[in-house]
Design a protein around this motif. Structure first.
Motif, PDB file in Angstrom:
ATOM      1  N   GLN A   1      -2.940   4.757   9.874  1.00 13.22           N
ATOM      2  CA  GLN A   1      -2.735   5.975  10.169  1.00 13.22           C
ATOM      3  C   GLN A   1      -2.444   7.196   9.268  1.00 13.22           C
ATOM      4  OE1 GLN A   1       0.590   6.835  12.790  1.00 13.22           O
ATOM      5  NE2 GLN A   1      -0.418   8.460  13.801  1.00 13.22           N
ATOM      6  N   GLY A   2      -1.686   6.463   8.163  1.00 11.51           N
ATOM      7  CA  GLY A   2      -1.189   7.383   6.945  1.00 11.51           C
ATOM      8  C   GLY A   2      -2.321   7.273   5.893  1.00 11.51           C
ATOM      9  N   MET A   3      -3.163   6.190   5.615  1.00  9.43           N
ATOM     10  CA  MET A   3      -3.903   6.081   4.966  1.00  9.43           C
ATOM     11  C   MET A   3      -5.223   7.030   5.102  1.00  9.43           C
ATOM     12  SD  MET A   3      -4.633   2.095   4.176  1.00  9.43           S
ATOM     13  CE  MET A   3      -3.599   1.228   3.286  1.00  9.43           C
ATOM     14  N   LEU A   4      -5.711   7.142   6.351  1.00  2.00           N
ATOM     15  CA  LEU A   4      -6.487   7.936   6.891  1.00  2.00           C
ATOM     16  C   LEU A   4      -6.201   9.722   6.731  1.00  2.00           C
ATOM     17  CD1 LEU A   4      -7.976   6.293  10.111  1.00  2.00           C
ATOM     18  CD2 LEU A   4      -9.198   6.594   8.082  1.00  2.00           C
ATOM     19  N   GLY A   5      -4.997   9.938   6.953  1.00  2.00           N
ATOM     20  CA  GLY A   5      -4.454  11.105   6.835  1.00  2.00           C
ATOM     21  C   GLY A   5      -4.293  11.426   5.385  1.00  2.00           C
ATOM     22  N   HIS A   6      -4.131  10.696   4.509  1.00  2.00           N
ATOM     23  CA  HIS A   6      -4.089  10.775   3.053  1.00  2.00           C
ATOM     24  C   HIS A   6      -5.481  11.231   2.636  1.00  2.00           C
ATOM     25  CE1 HIS A   6      -3.348  10.670  -1.178  1.00  2.00           C
ATOM     26  NE2 HIS A   6      -4.301   9.773  -1.497  1.00  2.00           N
ATOM     27  N   ILE A   7      -6.471  10.192   2.902  1.00  6.54           N
ATOM     28  CA  ILE A   7      -8.000  10.323   2.505  1.00  6.54           C
ATOM     29  C   ILE A   7      -8.742  11.892   3.062  1.00  6.54           C
ATOM     30  CG2 ILE A   7     -10.314   9.288   3.190  1.00  6.54           C
ATOM     31  CD1 ILE A   7      -8.622   6.469   2.968  1.00  6.54           C
TER      32      ILE A   7
ATOM     33  N   ALA B   1      -7.348  14.752   1.398  1.00  9.63           N
ATOM     34  CA  ALA B   1      -7.735  14.928  -0.034  1.00  9.63           C
ATOM     35  C   ALA B   1      -9.269  15.530   0.222  1.00  9.63           C
ATOM     36  CB  ALA B   1      -8.004  13.589  -0.891  1.00  9.63           C
ATOM     37  N   ALA B   2     -10.084  14.887   1.021  1.00  4.52           N
ATOM     38  CA  ALA B   2     -11.348  15.414   1.238  1.00  4.52           C
ATOM     39  C   ALA B   2     -11.436  16.914   1.631  1.00  4.52           C
ATOM     40  CB  ALA B   2     -12.290  14.710   2.308  1.00  4.52           C
ATOM     41  N   VAL B   3     -10.332  17.246   2.436  1.00  2.00           N
ATOM     42  CA  VAL B   3     -10.342  18.806   3.009  1.00  2.00           C
ATOM     43  C   VAL B   3      -9.878  19.582   1.569  1.00  2.00           C
ATOM     44  CG1 VAL B   3      -8.878  20.420   4.304  1.00  2.00           C
ATOM     45  CG2 VAL B   3      -9.767  18.333   5.101  1.00  2.00           C
ATOM     46  N   GLU B   4      -9.302  19.165   0.824  1.00  2.00           N
ATOM     47  CA  GLU B   4      -8.525  19.771  -0.584  1.00  2.00           C
ATOM     48  C   GLU B   4      -9.934  20.074  -1.516  1.00  2.00           C
ATOM     49  OE1 GLU B   4      -5.706  21.166  -2.055  1.00  2.00           O
ATOM     50  OE2 GLU B   4      -5.066  21.165  -0.013  1.00  2.00           O
ATOM     51  N   ILE B   5     -10.755  19.157  -1.661  1.00  2.00           N
ATOM     52  CA  ILE B   5     -11.834  19.076  -2.513  1.00  2.00           C
ATOM     53  C   ILE B   5     -12.822  19.937  -2.069  1.00  2.00           C
ATOM     54  CG2 ILE B   5     -13.792  17.693  -3.217  1.00  2.00           C
ATOM     55  CD1 ILE B   5     -12.189  15.186  -3.347  1.00  2.00           C
ATOM     56  N   ALA B   6     -13.088  19.951  -0.537  1.00  2.00           N
ATOM     57  CA  ALA B   6     -13.676  20.931  -0.004  1.00  2.00           C
ATOM     58  C   ALA B   6     -13.294  22.532  -0.198  1.00  2.00           C
ATOM     59  CB  ALA B   6     -14.088  20.810   1.292  1.00  2.00           C
TER      60      ALA B   6
ATOM     61  N   PHE C   1       0.855  -1.241   0.018  1.00  2.00           N
ATOM     62  CA  PHE C   1      -0.030  -0.062  -0.062  1.00  2.00           C
ATOM     63  C   PHE C   1       0.846   1.114   0.084  1.00  2.00           C
ATOM     64  CE2 PHE C   1      -2.653  -3.358   1.992  1.00  2.00           C
ATOM     65  CZ  PHE C   1      -3.690  -3.519   1.455  1.00  2.00           C
ATOM     66  N   SER C   2       0.260   2.473  -0.560  1.00  2.00           N
ATOM     67  CA  SER C   2       1.111   3.611  -0.541  1.00  2.00           C
ATOM     68  C   SER C   2       1.652   4.032   0.833  1.00  2.00           C
ATOM     69  CB  SER C   2       0.394   4.539  -1.241  1.00  2.00           C
ATOM     70  OG  SER C   2       0.093   4.408  -2.707  1.00  2.00           O
ATOM     71  N   PHE C   3       0.254   3.855   1.630  1.00  2.00           N
ATOM     72  CA  PHE C   3       0.608   4.002   3.122  1.00  2.00           C
ATOM     73  C   PHE C   3       0.458   2.849   3.753  1.00  2.00           C
ATOM     74  CE2 PHE C   3      -0.901   7.808   0.746  1.00  2.00           C
ATOM     75  CZ  PHE C   3      -0.273   8.762   1.500  1.00  2.00           C
ATOM     76  N   PRO C   4       1.669   2.187   4.374  1.00  2.00           N
ATOM     77  CA  PRO C   4       1.506   1.053   5.067  1.00  2.00           C
ATOM     78  C   PRO C   4       0.636   0.875   6.481  1.00  2.00           C
ATOM     79  CG  PRO C   4       3.736   1.696   5.029  1.00  2.00           C
ATOM     80  CD  PRO C   4       2.899   2.534   4.198  1.00  2.00           C
ATOM     81  N   ARG C   5       0.408   1.808   6.882  1.00  2.00           N
ATOM     82  CA  ARG C   5      -0.283   2.153   8.265  1.00  2.00           C
ATOM     83  C   ARG C   5      -1.780   2.589   7.989  1.00  2.00           C
ATOM     84  NH1 ARG C   5       4.999   2.168   9.386  1.00  2.00           N
ATOM     85  NH2 ARG C   5       5.657   0.822  10.852  1.00  2.00           N
TER      86      ARG C   5
END
Length: 96
Positions: free
Chosen positions: A45-51, A54-59, A39-43
């Motif tokens: 914690q990193g996956m949720l931070g990325h997701i 991205a949601a904040v950027e879209i908003a 995975f790009s973010f193997p934990r």
């Protein structure tokens, strides 16, 4: 174009809310446990931070407001952009 993009944005908000509901019930150790190097973010914690990032950027960018005036021809054109890390130009062609 809102009719094309709007449902995707709505789904994204729904999926993010659902994801947060599920991870709220996990023990703290689950957030830092290694999931896998594939995975790009193997934990988690990193996956949720990325997701969520991205949601904040879209908003913040008001994606639906940006998309509303676009036509089908706009969606079929070549889009060029530079990454935020300024690692060079990337060219993408939208395909139907």
């Amino acid at each position: 174009m809102r009719e094309l993009i709007g449902p995707l944005v709505d789904y994204n908000y729904w999926a993010n809310r659902r994801l947060l509901e599920v991870v709220a019930g996990l023990p703290p150790a689950a957030f830092t446990r290694e999931i896998g190097p594939e995975f790009s973010f193997p934990r988690l914690q990193g996956m949720l931070g990325h997701i969520m990032g991205a949601a904040v950027e879209i908003a913040e960018r008001g994606l639906c407001g940006y998309v509303d005036p676009l036509t089908h021809a706009d969606l079929a054109r070549v889009v060029e952009y530079q990454t935020t890390a300024a690692q060079g130009r990337q060219t993408y062609r939208t395909e139907r």
